[in-house]
Design a protein around this motif. Structure first.
Motif, PDB file in Angstrom:
ATOM      1  N   GLU A 183       0.898  -0.951  -0.172  1.00 38.26           N
ATOM      2  CA  GLU A 183      -0.066  -0.097  -0.021  1.00 38.26           C
ATOM      3  C   GLU A 183       0.831   1.262   0.033  1.00 38.26           C
ATOM      4  OE1 GLU A 183      -2.907  -0.177   3.143  1.00 38.26           O
ATOM      5  OE2 GLU A 183      -3.833  -1.943   2.414  1.00 38.26           O
ATOM      6  N   VAL A 184       0.321   2.406  -0.784  1.00 31.84           N
ATOM      7  CA  VAL A 184       1.157   3.513  -0.748  1.00 31.84           C
ATOM      8  C   VAL A 184       0.079   4.571  -0.119  1.00 31.84           C
ATOM      9  CG1 VAL A 184       0.361   3.828  -3.059  1.00 31.84           C
ATOM     10  CG2 VAL A 184       2.382   4.988  -2.229  1.00 31.84           C
ATOM     11  N   MET A 185       0.960   5.735   0.339  1.00 32.60           N
ATOM     12  CA  MET A 185       0.172   6.892   0.841  1.00 32.60           C
ATOM     13  C   MET A 185       1.218   7.920   0.758  1.00 32.60           C
ATOM     14  SD  MET A 185       0.502   5.615   4.559  1.00 32.60           S
ATOM     15  CE  MET A 185       0.756   3.742   3.790  1.00 32.60           C
ATOM     16  N   GLU A 186       0.670   9.219   1.093  1.00 31.95           N
ATOM     17  CA  GLU A 186       1.171  10.534   1.117  1.00 31.95           C
ATOM     18  C   GLU A 186       2.003  10.491   2.555  1.00 31.95           C
ATOM     19  OE1 GLU A 186       1.777  12.592  -1.445  1.00 31.95           O
ATOM     20  OE2 GLU A 186       0.538  11.145  -2.488  1.00 31.95           O
ATOM     21  N   PRO A 187       3.045  11.583   2.704  1.00 34.16           N
ATOM     22  CA  PRO A 187       3.986  11.640   4.097  1.00 34.16           C
ATOM     23  C   PRO A 187       3.021  11.984   5.200  1.00 34.16           C
ATOM     24  CG  PRO A 187       5.181  12.662   2.161  1.00 34.16           C
ATOM     25  CD  PRO A 187       3.765  12.343   1.669  1.00 34.16           C
ATOM     26  N   ASP A 188       1.738  12.402   4.758  1.00 34.29           N
ATOM     27  CA  ASP A 188       0.744  12.838   5.999  1.00 34.29           C
ATOM     28  C   ASP A 188      -0.419  11.776   6.214  1.00 34.29           C
ATOM     29  OD1 ASP A 188      -1.057  13.325   3.840  1.00 34.29           O
ATOM     30  OD2 ASP A 188      -1.508  15.176   4.143  1.00 34.29           O
TER      31      ASP A 188
END
Length: 422
Positions: free
Chosen positions: A152-157
């Protein structure tokens, strides 16, 4: 500490403090329905030719400690909670304050409605990676086999979390080193085919599409590990049947063959890689050799005190010196400790910095003139559900602090405590 115990300790440290953050509820719900890009990881053999990569390669995780995943502005950590979930935290280097990756007021951080919550029921704690631009959760398959491994991938926040790739049954991303550039994650993938045959492959995972491209299959009947990266090269270590270790370079853009760079027999030497450098310790001479593959320079580091090392686990450069984690052979007993290696004089000095458990200090990251470490571990009881059975288990939570670089190298325990998350 023998090698087996060290491996167990390393796995525990990885579970205690790896980088990452969580996802919005809508994206997390979409994880159960793979799209075409998510299912592209189903077969490495059927993967199309991958697009051109960009950027410099670097290792973004590994046995050097949780700091391998630290971002430039802080450290992402994953803390095990109750009820089969984890909480994603961020330690900000500017404020020295740790907070949950959640902006919602009065949030309990215990459900998928929270961007700091990661559901780990039915699976082990995922690996968390930071490539400087995005954050990744690497999940193994569920214990009952109903959910395949995924990334899974996400933004730094913590926002925008989504499934990047979902692997097929029998495929497992190895909990070893990961490398990254501007376009791909590079990882070892283990696979058991329908015929029961087992193989491992070095693969590139497209960070935009989730396409999985095989670079090289590991030779049969030999150890095969990703151990370093620099420029556009991946460094791979193999161990042959004679227990000879071989360090080779693989061109990430044209992975046709391995180019051997160095080899050593474990009974005589011990080697470990840091980025583009091989540190090789000779048991007979008690000297180190530092070989840089990016500039071709080799340096002899004499170890004038003649410290007798048994094993060398990790090396990282901090403030122009090398920070070593190794076993020192004393009277037939191996003792784990940390050491400072001065590149100018070749002097190696033991660092007498211990945490509250009496163990060598864990370095998590650096920022300017500060070295961030785990100075304390706090034990707590949590309720955990596995296979429908709820039990009370003991969890260990790390406490973070920083030292000035001068105090760190001097072995002075002048800790500046970081504020833990509420």
């Amino acid at each position: 500490m023998n090698r087996t115990n060290w491996l167990l300790a390393a796995l525990l440290a990885a579970c205690l403090a790896l980088s990452g953050c969580a996802a919005p509820q809508s994206d997390a719900g979409a994880a159960s329905a793979p799209t075409q890009s998510q299912s592209s990881a189903q077969s490495a053999e059927a993967a199309p030719a991958r697009p051109a990569a960009s950027g410099t390669l670097r290792i973004i995780s590994g046995p050097g400690g949780p700091g391998s995943n630290a971002a430039d502005n802080g450290l992402y950590t994953l803390e095990t909670g109750e009820g089969g979930g984890c909480t994603l935290l961020f330690l900000d280097y500017a404020s020295n304050q740790q907070t949950q990756l959640c902006a919602a007021p009065n949030c309990a951080h215990d459900s998928a409605a929270c961007t700091a919550y990661v559901d780990t029921s039915g699976s082990i704690t995922p690996g968390l990676l930071c490539d400087g631009e995005q954050l990744y959760l690497v999940f193994g398959s569920s214990a009952d086999g109903s959910e395949p491994a995924r990334v899974e991938v996400m933004e730094p926040d913590g926002s925008g979390r989504r499934v990047l790739a979902r692997f097929s049954s029998g495929q497992e991303p190895d909990p070893d080193l990961y490398a990254a550039d501007g376009s791909f994650l590079y990882l070892m993938l283990s696979e058991t085919g329908a015929d029961g045959r087992f193989k491992r492959s070095l693969c590139a995972l497209d960070k935009a599409s989730g396409e999985l491209s095989p670079l090289m299959d590991a030779p049969e009947d030999t150890g095969f590990w990703l151990v370093g990266a620099y420029d556009r090269s991946l460094l791979v270590k193999t161990i042959d049947s004679r227990n000879v270790h071989h360090l080779s370079r693989l061109d990430a853009d044209a992975p046709d063959a391995l180019e051997e760079l160095a080899s050593w027999r474990l009974s005589r030497q011990y080697g470990v890689v840091d980025g583009d450098c091989l540190y090789l310790y000779d048991y007979d001479t008690k000297c180190f050799t530092r070989q840089s593959f990016s500039d071709g320079q080799t340096r002899e580091l004499p170890n004038p005190e003649g410290l007798p090392f048994e094993s060398l686990y990790s090396v990282r450069t901090i403030g122009g010196k090398a920070f070593l984690t190794a076993d020192l052979a004393e009277g037939g007993v191996a003792r784990s400790s940390n050491f400072c290696l001065d590149f100018t004089s070749g002097q190696i000095r033991e660092l007498d910095l211990l945490d509250n458990m009496g163990r060598p200090l864990t370095v998590c990251g650096t920022s300017g003139d500060r070295v961030y470490v785990i100075d304390q571990y706090v034990t707590r009881q949590v309720q955990e559900s596995f296979g429908g059975i709820v039990s009370t288990v003991e969890r260990v939570t790390p406490h973070y602090a920083w030292l000035s670089t001068a105090d760190f190298w001097a072995g002075s325990a002048n800790y500046n405590a970081c504020q833990p998350a509420a």
